[in-house]
Motif scaffolding. Structure first.
Motif, short mmCIF file in Angstrom:
data_model
loop_
_atom_site.label_atom_id
_atom_site.label_comp_id
_atom_site.label_asym_id
_atom_site.label_seq_id
_atom_site.Cartn_x
_atom_site.Cartn_y
_atom_site.Cartn_z
N ASP A 23 -18.80 10.71 24.43
CA ASP A 23 -20.26 10.35 24.54
C ASP A 23 -20.86 9.99 23.06
N ALA A 25 -23.50 9.11 22.29
CA ALA A 25 -25.14 9.33 22.12
C ALA A 25 -25.21 10.85 21.71
N GLN A 28 -26.20 11.61 18.01
CA GLN A 28 -27.74 11.36 17.63
C GLN A 28 -28.56 12.27 17.15
#
Length: 180
Positions: A23, A25, A28
Protein backbone atom coordinates in the motif's frame (compact mmCIF):
# COMPACT_ATOMS: atom_id res chain seq x y z
CA UNK A 1 30.85 8.30 12.27
CA UNK A 2 29.13 5.65 10.16
CA UNK A 3 28.77 2.06 11.15
CA UNK A 4 28.44 -1.15 9.19
CA UNK A 5 25.59 -1.62 6.74
CA UNK A 6 23.49 -3.53 9.31
CA UNK A 7 22.84 -0.48 11.52
CA UNK A 8 19.43 0.77 12.71
CA UNK A 9 19.02 3.18 9.76
CA UNK A 10 19.01 0.22 7.41
CA UNK A 11 16.51 -1.56 9.66
CA UNK A 12 14.21 1.47 9.39
CA UNK A 13 14.39 1.35 5.59
CA UNK A 14 13.75 -2.38 5.48
CA UNK A 15 10.75 -2.07 7.81
CA UNK A 16 9.38 0.84 5.79
CA UNK A 17 9.82 -1.04 2.51
CA UNK A 18 7.83 -3.97 3.92
CA UNK A 19 5.13 -1.69 5.36
CA UNK A 20 4.52 0.22 2.12
CA UNK A 21 5.02 -2.63 -0.37
CA UNK A 22 1.35 -3.51 -0.48
CA UNK A 23 0.00 0.00 0.00
CA UNK A 24 2.08 2.95 -1.29
CA UNK A 25 -0.33 5.36 0.46
CA UNK A 26 1.29 4.29 3.73
CA UNK A 27 4.50 6.01 2.55
CA UNK A 28 2.89 9.47 2.70
CA UNK A 29 3.94 11.59 5.69
CA UNK A 30 2.54 15.03 6.54
CA UNK A 31 4.84 17.60 8.13
CA UNK A 32 3.45 20.92 9.35
CA UNK A 33 4.49 24.14 11.00
CA UNK A 34 2.65 27.25 12.21
CA UNK A 35 3.97 30.74 12.82
CA UNK A 36 2.96 33.98 14.46
CA UNK A 37 4.39 37.46 13.96
CA UNK A 38 6.72 38.86 16.63
CA UNK A 39 8.32 42.30 16.72
CA UNK A 40 8.80 44.32 13.55
CA UNK A 41 9.55 41.44 11.16
CA UNK A 42 10.25 38.45 13.41
CA UNK A 43 8.23 35.32 13.95
CA UNK A 44 7.89 32.33 16.23
CA UNK A 45 7.39 29.11 14.31
CA UNK A 46 6.20 25.90 15.92
CA UNK A 47 7.04 22.59 14.26
CA UNK A 48 5.94 19.57 16.23
CA UNK A 49 6.97 20.17 19.83
CA UNK A 50 9.68 22.71 18.90
CA UNK A 51 9.53 26.48 18.55
CA UNK A 52 12.14 28.44 16.63
CA UNK A 53 12.48 32.18 16.48
CA UNK A 54 13.17 33.93 13.18
CA UNK A 55 14.22 37.55 12.71
CA UNK A 56 16.01 39.82 10.28
CA UNK A 57 19.15 41.86 10.81
CA UNK A 58 18.72 45.57 11.53
CA UNK A 59 19.58 46.42 7.91
CA UNK A 60 16.42 44.53 6.86
CA UNK A 61 14.14 45.95 9.56
CA UNK A 62 14.65 43.40 12.32
CA UNK A 63 16.33 43.32 15.69
CA UNK A 64 18.85 40.65 14.72
CA UNK A 65 17.72 38.35 17.54
CA UNK A 66 17.64 35.14 15.49
CA UNK A 67 18.62 33.75 12.09
CA UNK A 68 16.60 35.08 9.17
CA UNK A 69 14.43 32.88 6.93
CA UNK A 70 17.08 32.31 4.25
CA UNK A 71 19.63 31.37 6.92
CA UNK A 72 17.10 28.83 8.22
CA UNK A 73 16.77 27.55 4.66
CA UNK A 74 20.56 27.06 4.51
CA UNK A 75 20.43 25.33 7.91
CA UNK A 76 17.62 23.07 6.67
CA UNK A 77 19.61 22.20 3.55
CA UNK A 78 22.78 21.47 5.52
CA UNK A 79 21.02 19.39 8.16
CA UNK A 80 19.12 17.41 5.54
CA UNK A 81 22.36 16.80 3.66
CA UNK A 82 24.01 15.54 6.87
CA UNK A 83 21.14 13.11 7.53
CA UNK A 84 21.10 11.97 3.91
CA UNK A 85 24.88 11.46 3.81
CA UNK A 86 24.73 9.37 6.99
CA UNK A 87 21.78 7.35 5.75
CA UNK A 88 23.19 6.63 2.29
CA UNK A 89 26.69 5.93 3.63
CA UNK A 90 25.15 3.14 5.66
CA UNK A 91 22.98 1.91 2.79
CA UNK A 92 25.99 1.77 0.45
CA UNK A 93 28.41 0.45 3.07
CA UNK A 94 30.67 3.50 2.77
CA UNK A 95 32.71 4.47 5.82
CA UNK A 96 32.69 8.18 6.70
CA UNK A 97 34.98 9.24 9.53
CA UNK A 98 34.24 12.97 9.37
CA UNK A 99 31.58 15.05 7.64
CA UNK A 100 31.18 18.82 7.57
CA UNK A 101 28.93 20.78 5.23
CA UNK A 102 28.95 24.51 4.49
CA UNK A 103 26.39 26.41 2.43
CA UNK A 104 26.08 29.96 1.22
CA UNK A 105 23.66 31.75 -1.06
CA UNK A 106 23.58 34.96 -3.08
CA UNK A 107 20.46 37.07 -2.60
CA UNK A 108 19.77 40.35 -4.37
CA UNK A 109 17.42 42.29 -2.04
CA UNK A 110 16.00 44.28 -4.97
CA UNK A 111 13.76 41.26 -5.64
CA UNK A 112 12.45 41.06 -2.07
CA UNK A 113 11.87 44.81 -1.79
CA UNK A 114 10.17 44.96 -5.21
CA UNK A 115 12.73 47.40 -6.56
CA UNK A 116 13.31 45.39 -9.74
CA UNK A 117 10.73 42.85 -10.90
CA UNK A 118 13.32 41.15 -13.11
CA UNK A 119 15.33 40.14 -10.02
CA UNK A 120 14.29 36.94 -8.30
CA UNK A 121 13.17 37.38 -4.66
CA UNK A 122 15.06 34.30 -3.50
CA UNK A 123 18.61 33.10 -3.83
CA UNK A 124 20.16 33.53 -7.25
CA UNK A 125 22.54 30.67 -6.43
CA UNK A 126 23.31 28.38 -3.51
CA UNK A 127 26.68 26.72 -3.09
CA UNK A 128 27.13 23.65 -0.90
CA UNK A 129 30.60 22.41 0.04
CA UNK A 130 30.89 18.94 1.52
CA UNK A 131 34.03 18.06 3.45
CA UNK A 132 34.22 14.28 3.86
CA UNK A 133 36.98 12.10 5.22
CA UNK A 134 37.46 8.39 5.62
CA UNK A 135 39.27 5.36 4.26
CA UNK A 136 37.29 5.04 1.02
CA UNK A 137 38.66 5.99 -2.41
CA UNK A 138 37.39 9.27 -3.89
CA UNK A 139 35.17 7.37 -6.36
CA UNK A 140 33.17 5.83 -3.49
CA UNK A 141 32.56 9.27 -1.99
CA UNK A 142 31.49 10.54 -5.42
CA UNK A 143 29.01 7.63 -5.55
CA UNK A 144 27.76 8.67 -2.11
CA UNK A 145 27.40 12.30 -3.24
CA UNK A 146 25.34 11.21 -6.25
CA UNK A 147 23.01 9.19 -4.00
CA UNK A 148 22.65 12.13 -1.60
CA UNK A 149 21.96 14.62 -4.39
CA UNK A 150 19.31 12.27 -5.79
CA UNK A 151 17.56 11.64 -2.46
CA UNK A 152 17.94 14.70 -0.20
CA UNK A 153 14.40 16.06 0.40
CA UNK A 154 15.40 19.69 1.03
CA UNK A 155 17.67 19.72 -2.02
CA UNK A 156 14.76 18.30 -4.03
CA UNK A 157 12.46 21.07 -2.76
CA UNK A 158 15.04 23.57 -4.00
CA UNK A 159 15.83 22.08 -7.38
CA UNK A 160 12.48 20.57 -8.35
CA UNK A 161 9.09 22.15 -8.78
CA UNK A 162 7.00 21.96 -5.62
CA UNK A 163 3.46 23.30 -5.96
CA UNK A 164 2.51 25.68 -3.14
CA UNK A 165 -1.14 26.44 -2.46
CA UNK A 166 -1.68 29.52 -0.30
CA UNK A 167 -5.01 30.00 1.43
CA UNK A 168 -5.79 33.52 2.65
CA UNK A 169 -8.38 33.84 5.42
CA UNK A 170 -9.49 37.34 6.40
CA UNK A 171 -12.14 38.61 8.78
CA UNK A 172 -14.25 39.57 5.73
CA UNK A 173 -13.90 36.31 3.88
CA UNK A 174 -13.72 32.91 5.53
CA UNK A 175 -12.10 31.14 2.56
CA UNK A 176 -10.36 32.96 -0.23
CA UNK A 177 -7.92 30.71 -2.07
CA UNK A 178 -4.96 32.16 -3.91
CA UNK A 179 -2.47 29.99 -5.73
CA UNK A 180 1.13 31.04 -5.39
Amino acid sequence: MTAASDTPLNDIVDATAQAVAGDPAKAQVLFSAAGIAEGAVGSAVTAGTYTVRVDEPAALGGAGTAPNPVEFYLAALISCQVVTYRFWAQRLGIVVDDLRIDAEGDLDVRGFFGLDDTVRAGFQQVRVTVHIDGPEPAQRYAELQAAVDAHCPVLDISTGTTPVLTTLITSESENSTLSA
